[in-house]
Every structure is written in C-alpha cells, then in structure tokens.
Design a protein around this motif. Structure first.
Motif, mmCIF file in Angstrom:
data_model
loop_
_atom_site.group_PDB
_atom_site.id
_atom_site.type_symbol
_atom_site.label_atom_id
_atom_site.label_comp_id
_atom_site.label_asym_id
_atom_site.label_seq_id
_atom_site.Cartn_x
_atom_site.Cartn_y
_atom_site.Cartn_z
ATOM 1 N N ARG A 61 0.745 -1.285 0.037
ATOM 2 C CA ARG A 61 0.096 -0.006 0.095
ATOM 3 C C ARG A 61 0.847 1.322 0.123
ATOM 4 O O ARG A 61 0.429 2.433 0.153
ATOM 5 C CB ARG A 61 -1.084 -0.078 1.253
ATOM 6 N N THR A 62 2.304 1.251 -0.297
ATOM 7 C CA THR A 62 2.662 2.472 -0.235
ATOM 8 C C THR A 62 2.578 3.035 -1.703
ATOM 9 O O THR A 62 2.101 2.624 -2.666
ATOM 10 C CB THR A 62 4.442 2.335 -0.008
ATOM 11 N N LEU A 63 3.144 4.396 -1.618
ATOM 12 C CA LEU A 63 3.039 5.035 -3.067
ATOM 13 C C LEU A 63 4.053 4.634 -4.334
ATOM 14 O O LEU A 63 5.219 4.418 -3.883
ATOM 15 C CB LEU A 63 3.086 6.658 -2.742
ATOM 16 N N THR A 64 3.381 4.168 -5.240
ATOM 17 C CA THR A 64 4.275 3.744 -6.387
ATOM 18 C C THR A 64 3.400 3.934 -7.701
ATOM 19 O O THR A 64 2.133 3.930 -7.888
ATOM 20 C CB THR A 64 4.559 2.153 -6.258
ATOM 21 N N GLU A 65 4.214 3.956 -9.025
ATOM 22 C CA GLU A 65 3.601 4.083 -10.011
ATOM 23 C C GLU A 65 3.629 2.645 -10.774
ATOM 24 O O GLU A 65 3.127 2.818 -11.804
ATOM 25 C CB GLU A 65 4.523 4.937 -11.062
ATOM 26 N N THR A 66 4.241 1.724 -10.228
ATOM 27 C CA THR A 66 3.811 0.354 -10.917
ATOM 28 C C THR A 66 2.906 -0.415 -9.829
ATOM 29 O O THR A 66 2.774 -0.010 -8.609
ATOM 30 C CB THR A 66 5.297 -0.325 -10.639
ATOM 31 N N GLU A 67 2.366 -1.708 -10.334
ATOM 32 C CA GLU A 67 1.397 -2.450 -9.524
ATOM 33 C C GLU A 67 2.110 -2.874 -8.240
ATOM 34 O O GLU A 67 1.241 -2.814 -7.344
ATOM 35 C CB GLU A 67 1.015 -3.576 -10.350
ATOM 36 N N VAL A 68 3.222 -3.341 -8.341
ATOM 37 C CA VAL A 68 4.247 -3.543 -7.015
ATOM 38 C C VAL A 68 5.297 -2.607 -6.824
ATOM 39 O O VAL A 68 6.005 -2.573 -7.812
ATOM 40 C CB VAL A 68 4.459 -5.076 -7.101
ATOM 41 N N CYS A 69 5.621 -2.261 -5.610
ATOM 42 C CA CYS A 69 6.522 -1.176 -5.590
ATOM 43 C C CYS A 69 7.933 -2.027 -5.551
ATOM 44 O O CYS A 69 7.951 -2.921 -5.652
ATOM 45 C CB CYS A 69 6.234 -0.324 -4.324
ATOM 46 N N GLU A 70 8.953 -0.985 -5.930
ATOM 47 C CA GLU A 70 10.398 -1.663 -5.571
ATOM 48 C C GLU A 70 10.754 -2.260 -4.644
ATOM 49 O O GLU A 70 11.584 -3.347 -4.824
ATOM 50 C CB GLU A 70 11.346 -0.424 -5.933
ATOM 51 N N ILE A 71 10.335 -2.085 -3.493
ATOM 52 C CA ILE A 71 10.602 -2.624 -2.351
ATOM 53 C C ILE A 71 10.186 -4.148 -2.408
ATOM 54 O O ILE A 71 10.836 -4.973 -2.170
ATOM 55 C CB ILE A 71 10.327 -1.868 -1.047
ATOM 56 N N CYS A 72 8.989 -4.208 -2.386
ATOM 57 C CA CYS A 72 8.133 -5.292 -2.549
ATOM 58 C C CYS A 72 8.577 -6.280 -3.437
ATOM 59 O O CYS A 72 8.788 -7.577 -3.336
ATOM 60 C CB CYS A 72 6.629 -5.210 -2.573
ATOM 61 N N ALA A 73 9.184 -5.746 -4.647
ATOM 62 C CA ALA A 73 9.579 -6.404 -5.863
ATOM 63 C C ALA A 73 11.166 -6.891 -5.768
ATOM 64 O O ALA A 73 11.579 -7.810 -6.371
ATOM 65 C CB ALA A 73 9.403 -5.750 -7.218
ATOM 66 N N ASN A 74 11.644 -6.173 -4.887
ATOM 67 C CA ASN A 74 13.164 -6.495 -4.734
ATOM 68 C C ASN A 74 13.388 -7.959 -3.822
ATOM 69 O O ASN A 74 13.197 -8.069 -2.851
ATOM 70 C CB ASN A 74 13.699 -5.443 -3.855
#
Ligand SMILES: [Zn+2]
Ligand SMILES: [Zn+2]
Lengths: 198, 198
Positions: A61-74
């Motif tokens: 639920r953080t702000l991001t321009e992608t469906e999954v944010c960079e941190i979750c995707a890392n």
C-alpha cells in the motif's frame, strides 16, 4: 492590483503546498517567471504525471507508479521482516535513515474511532492475509508515538500474537544528541520507564 | 531506495522552488499525493499556462499576460508619476503596500558593469522615450538601496534632469543593503511618503 489574472492564480495555486504562505508563494512565482521558466515547465509536467500515475502498491500500500513497488519486488530484501508504518512518507524516511532491509506495510492512518477510522480503513484485512501467509517471522510496529499511534501498534501486536508472530515496537526515548533539558516531559518519562542495563 | 522513478523526480523538481530543499520537497510531494491531488493537478495546469503565457508589458516591461499590463491600461492611474523599479516583484509589492497611483517602469536588473549589465539591458532607451513623451512630471527612483541600486538611481536621475523632470528617491525606512521585496509594507509606505529630490 496588477496582473490580476494568471500571475495571481499562480500565487494562489502555490499556496496549496504545505508550509507555503502568500509571501513565499509570491517569491516562488516571480522566481520561476523571471529566472527559471524551464524549471517551472518541468515541475508542471512531473506534477501532472505524478498526480495521475502514482498509485498504491498492491502488496504494501505504499505510493508507487507500478502495480508492485520496488521494495516489494526486490528479491534481495528479507521477506520475514515486516515494518508497519502510518504513512508512505515514513517508508521513505526509514529506508533513508536506517539499515532496515525487510518489507513494509502502510496503514495510511491510525486507529481513530472518533474520526471513523477503524481496521477496515487501515487495510488490516490485507495485513492479516500477509501474516497468514507464513513467511513473516517478525513484525516491527513503527507507528507514531502519539496516543493513537500507540493504540494502533497495540492492536496490530495482538493480531500478530494470534498468528504466533513476534511483534516488536521501535524504541522511544531521548533522541541521539538531544539535550535532556530540551526534551518534552512525556518523552523523558518514557525514556526513564524504558531504561536498560548497560 | 523506494519508488526511484516518478516520486523521486517530483521531489527533485520541487527543489527548483526558491527556499525549498530536499526535506521540504519530500514533505510537499507526499502531502500532494496523499491529501491533495486536485491541488497538485491545478498547480500543474496554472504553472504551465503561466510559464507560457506571461510575457512583458509593451510599455512598462512588467510581467503580464496581455500586451499592455493592467496598470498601464488603467485610465484612472496618474500618467505624470513614474516609479522605476528593478523587478516586476517590486511593482507587485509597492502596489500592495503603498497608495501610489502612478505608473511603473521595470528595469529587470540594475547597472552592473562587471556582470555586463549596462543601460541597454535595462531598457533605458525605452525609458528615455517615455520621458521624452512630455506627460511625466516626476520620476520616483525605487531601485534597491544596494550600492548598484543607488548607482542605477543616480544614473536615471541624471537622465531625468536632462528632460527637466523632477527625480525623487524613496528614502526613509528602507535599510541600507535591503532588497525591496523583503521589506514590510509599513516601512515601504513610509519610504514612499518620505521621498526626496535627488
Ligand atoms: Zn510494496
Ligand atoms: Zn505596463
């Protein structure tokens, strides 16, 4: 009054920025118009894009321009540590200031029954789904140390207990480098209560 | 670091505003995204329009979106009083703070030989045309009270003398080295009332 139109509109619109009153807005408008029109155009462009394209991460639920944010995707970040914060700004601040390498969950608020903010508004159901997933070993409660933030941390701590997941709370006390005489009494009392063996 | 893309770009773009560092820019970006997207969209729109449509008045060189600014076009304002200022922001400030009801001329700078700023850059030829027109009885020199601002006032005062036009300089209350834009309105009103022959 001169240039009642666009210039006045620009000054008024700049006042929507936090901490910007009519005087600063005036200085900003003239600065951009007289010295940095390219900067003003660039800001206009990025602003429009950001307002339209930045949404919320499906997972945290953080702000991001992608469906999954960079941190979750890392994939290099630890999946067994989850830090719960009140706002997306807190994610940004913690990630810059600390060496935390786990994942986050953003509540976008805190429990506040009088304002009609309950578990549903904070996405607690989604948080429970993640805790039920089994990967998380520790949940770090980094909500603010206001009364409502504390109550929210306590509420989520209980849920973690239900799943047999360790829940920790970030330490509160005298800030590093802070002088005792300038610390508010609540913080000081908390620092005393939370004293540790050295 | 999270959300490297658009959010980071937005924070960087906000830093083009005067007085806004990375910390404030961060706070502004999160505020707009989380609490006021409509305000952000409106700011983007007005910013783009202002950067493209606001130009300079044909007669007085102040910022305006029309060929001739509202002040120059206003038939109720006195044509025999001309106030000369360094920047368009000064026009705005003087018109808000004082009861001056004449017209303006904006230099967009001050004489500064070391920076290559001479009479041509300040539109002195256009100013001379206006003085030659015969309508102006008094020219009020409201350049900043810096050394360069004083020198610029002196230079224009000499030109006014050539045309037998009274030249006055705002005086009381403006601190030496102070820039008009940052002076409180009471001081500025006092400086106007206490202007002297130069
Ligand atoms: Zn995420
Ligand atoms: Zn004009």
């Amino acid at each position: 009054m001169q240039n009642a139109g666009l210039l006045k509109e620009l000054i008024q619109s700049l006042c929507c920025l936090p901490g910007v009153g009519p005087k600063s807005a005036q200085r900003m408008a003239f600065h951009l118009l007289q010295r940095n029109r390219d900067g003003g155009r660039q800001l206009s462009l990025v602003l429009a894009q950001a307002m339209d394209k930045i949404g919320y991460c499906r997972d945290c639920r953080t702000l991001t321009e992608t469906e999954v944010c960079e941190i979750c995707a890392n994939r290099l970040r630890e999946d067994d540590l989850l830090c719960v914060v009140e706002s997306a700004a807190d994610v940004w601040v913690i990630d810059q200031a600390t060496s935390f390498k786990g994942k986050y969950f953003v509540l976008h608020g805190r429990l506040s029954p009088l304002d009609g903010i309950g578990p549903d508004e904070l996405g607690i159901d989604k948080l429970e789904q993640r805790l039920a997933g089994g990967a998380i070993k520790e949940i770090i409660l980094a909500t603010n140390s206001t009364i409502e933030g504390q109550a929210t941390a306590h509420f989520i701590g209980e849920i973690a207990n239900k799943f047999n997941i360790r829940a920790t709370r970030i330490a509160h006390g005298v800030p590093m480098g802070g002088e005792l005489e300038f610390i508010d009494s609540g913080t000081l009392a908390h620092a005393f209560a939370g004293r540790r063996e050295v």
